[in-house]
Design a protein around this motif. Sequence first.
Motif, PDB file in Angstrom:
ATOM      1  N   SER A 280       0.824  -1.222   0.000  1.00  0.00           N
ATOM      2  CA  SER A 280       0.000   0.000   0.000  1.00  0.00           C
ATOM      3  C   SER A 280       0.855   1.268   0.000  1.00  0.00           C
ATOM      4  N   LEU A 281       2.150   1.138   0.346  1.00  0.00           N
ATOM      5  CA  LEU A 281       3.115   2.245   0.461  1.00  0.00           C
ATOM      6  C   LEU A 281       2.794   3.199   1.609  1.00  0.00           C
ATOM      7  N   LEU A 282       1.762   2.890   2.399  1.00  0.00           N
ATOM      8  CA  LEU A 282       1.444   3.759   3.537  1.00  0.00           C
ATOM      9  C   LEU A 282       2.541   3.751   4.610  1.00  0.00           C
ATOM     10  N   PRO A 283       3.102   2.578   4.983  1.00  0.00           N
ATOM     11  CA  PRO A 283       4.176   2.620   5.987  1.00  0.00           C
ATOM     12  C   PRO A 283       5.380   3.432   5.527  1.00  0.00           C
ATOM     13  N   VAL A 318       0.461  -4.565  13.020  1.00  0.00           N
ATOM     14  CA  VAL A 318       1.085  -4.915  11.737  1.00  0.00           C
ATOM     15  C   VAL A 318       1.585  -3.659  11.035  1.00  0.00           C
ATOM     16  N   PHE A 319       0.750  -2.616  11.014  1.00  0.00           N
ATOM     17  CA  PHE A 319       1.159  -1.363  10.368  1.00  0.00           C
ATOM     18  C   PHE A 319       2.395  -0.786  11.066  1.00  0.00           C
ATOM     19  N   THR A 320       2.385  -0.802  12.399  1.00  0.00           N
ATOM     20  CA  THR A 320       3.516  -0.239  13.142  1.00  0.00           C
ATOM     21  C   THR A 320       4.799  -1.004  12.829  1.00  0.00           C
ATOM     22  N   ARG A 321       4.696  -2.331  12.753  1.00  0.00           N
ATOM     23  CA  ARG A 321       5.879  -3.137  12.442  1.00  0.00           C
ATOM     24  C   ARG A 321       6.433  -2.777  11.063  1.00  0.00           C
ATOM     25  N   CYS A 322       5.545  -2.619  10.075  1.00  0.00           N
ATOM     26  CA  CYS A 322       5.980  -2.236   8.720  1.00  0.00           C
ATOM     27  C   CYS A 322       6.555  -0.822   8.712  1.00  0.00           C
ATOM     28  N   PHE A 323       5.928   0.074   9.489  1.00  0.00           N
ATOM     29  CA  PHE A 323       6.426   1.454   9.572  1.00  0.00           C
ATOM     30  C   PHE A 323       7.824   1.495  10.180  1.00  0.00           C
ATOM     31  N   VAL A 324       8.034   0.756  11.271  1.00  0.00           N
ATOM     32  CA  VAL A 324       9.343   0.753  11.934  1.00  0.00           C
ATOM     33  C   VAL A 324      10.425   0.251  10.979  1.00  0.00           C
ATOM     34  N   GLN A 325      10.103  -0.789  10.206  1.00  0.00           N
ATOM     35  CA  GLN A 325      11.073  -1.308   9.231  1.00  0.00           C
ATOM     36  C   GLN A 325      11.426  -0.233   8.204  1.00  0.00           C
TER      37      GLN A 325
END
Length: 564
Positions: A280-283, A318-325
């Motif tokens: 989605s490219l949001l993170p 899940v979103f937070t994990r992708c964002f942190v990465q």
Amino acid sequence: MAQDTLDLPLNFKFWLNKAVAWGQATTFESQQDVCLHLPQLQKFLQQIYETLKHMDFPVAIQRFPLIGQLLGRLCWNPFVIGYDENQKILMWCLCCLYCSEPRNPIELEANIWIRSLLCHLLSSSKLGPNEVGTISQALGYTSPDYYPKLLKNMVLSLVTELRVNHLNGFSIRKIIPDRPVKAMSLLCVPLLTLPDILPLLEALLTYHGDEPKEVLCSEFLEGVNEAFLQKKIALSESAILSLWLRHLPSLEKATLNLFENLISRHRNFPQEMECFTKDSLLPQAACHPSIFRIVDEIFRNALLETNGTSEVLTIIQVFTRCFVQAFQKDNQQLKFPLKSYFPYASSSLIMVLLQNPKDLPIGRWCQHLNYISETLQKIVEDQSIQSCGNLFEHWFLFIHFGEWADIAAEELLMLRAESPAALLWLLAFYYNPCDRNQKRTQTMVDAREAHGCIMKLFSRTPLSVKDLQAVAGESSEADTRHPYIQRLMRHLLLNFLLLSPEGHKIAQEFITTQTDEIANEFLNLIAHTTYRWRRLGIETLRPGKLARDLLQELQCYRTKSVLL
């Protein structure tokens, strides 16, 4: 140049007569005459553009009443638009005449006419085979490849002009007025999914004019966002970032689209959730604090409206994990401090929660959890921040990194915790953050009782489904425990089913006796626990294999139930 400007009306009449005489250059004589005059015509069109770009529609029509007739005839002459820069200049002239806010029926009709001409200039489908054959013979192209090449060259020319103006705006800021750029964005709306248009879309999205107001039309921004969400176009991360920064409705729609897809399609498939979230490219875009804060606000509202259902908690994590990465990858030099993303939370708490469990030895997890618990307790018990709002902010931060709550539940059952009370407090806070004083004391009493009941199950051999139901409170006529304690109990009970050989034997039978809502909650927890253990390298251990087997059994059972 001054003399050229004075001669414009006289030249205009000459070129209009020529355009009428040429028609669409279907005779040999007209083709010869067009070719003879093309260099001079291009100079004239450039002169017209330089004059029009400083005028609005009423002034342009007053100065050149027949400008529409001239441009319209030239746009349909294949020899004219096929020569050098003519097509680009004609398009800019039309963009200059476009009214971004039409005030009367005349201007509205003019806009419709201009859009049709602009689409014609960029689309080969509007031209018949005879016209294609005529112009391709003159330029040495075959019919199939002439218009695609013309379109690519046109797009390349526009992209170059936009980027040059963007990069060197301090010296040539007036080269492209905002009005033509806005019209250009509008003409792209019906062409968004054409592959050759993609470079122009990217250039427009990353272009910014002189004025603080938006230079691109909302129809273009909405259309690009919709095409991207439907996977009809693939845009770079920089273009998507620019789109969502300049158009809030598109960002909100993208976030809601992600939410709906994760809830409806992927909620019991964590690996798919993570892949879909990254796609989605949001993170990646959320590495910009402004975007992160807006997305996070939508998550906050979803959390409040659903009373913190397990599906919503999972999506946030899940979103937070992708964002942190993405953050750790793109912020090697820390362009933005973490406080920019969580402005109301303690910096020390942010840093300790951000620690990846994979980077710590399993033997140090309890020590890290104790530190998280101590830090949170100090904040919660601080009288200066005792408002519900402040408590919610720190709880909301903890929810983002809820993986630590899952690990706390496992450590409590594995008897590795030196201080079970600290881990129980952490779980109690996770499920019921707004307790204070006496209420929190009662919550801890209930949490210890729930933990004690679960631990007694380890000594039951053989273990029956009725034993599990009794602990879950299903055997009593009325379960008086608070809903938060019930959810905490289910969390501990699930870990017992995964970590205990006796519990694993009857796990499927027990879960299938539950209501659909609770069974789905168990299935969701098992799926995400299995995926987490795989990421942390626990999958190869016996608990990991048991969890994976149980997940497969339950998914098969649920599939058969749906089919029946």
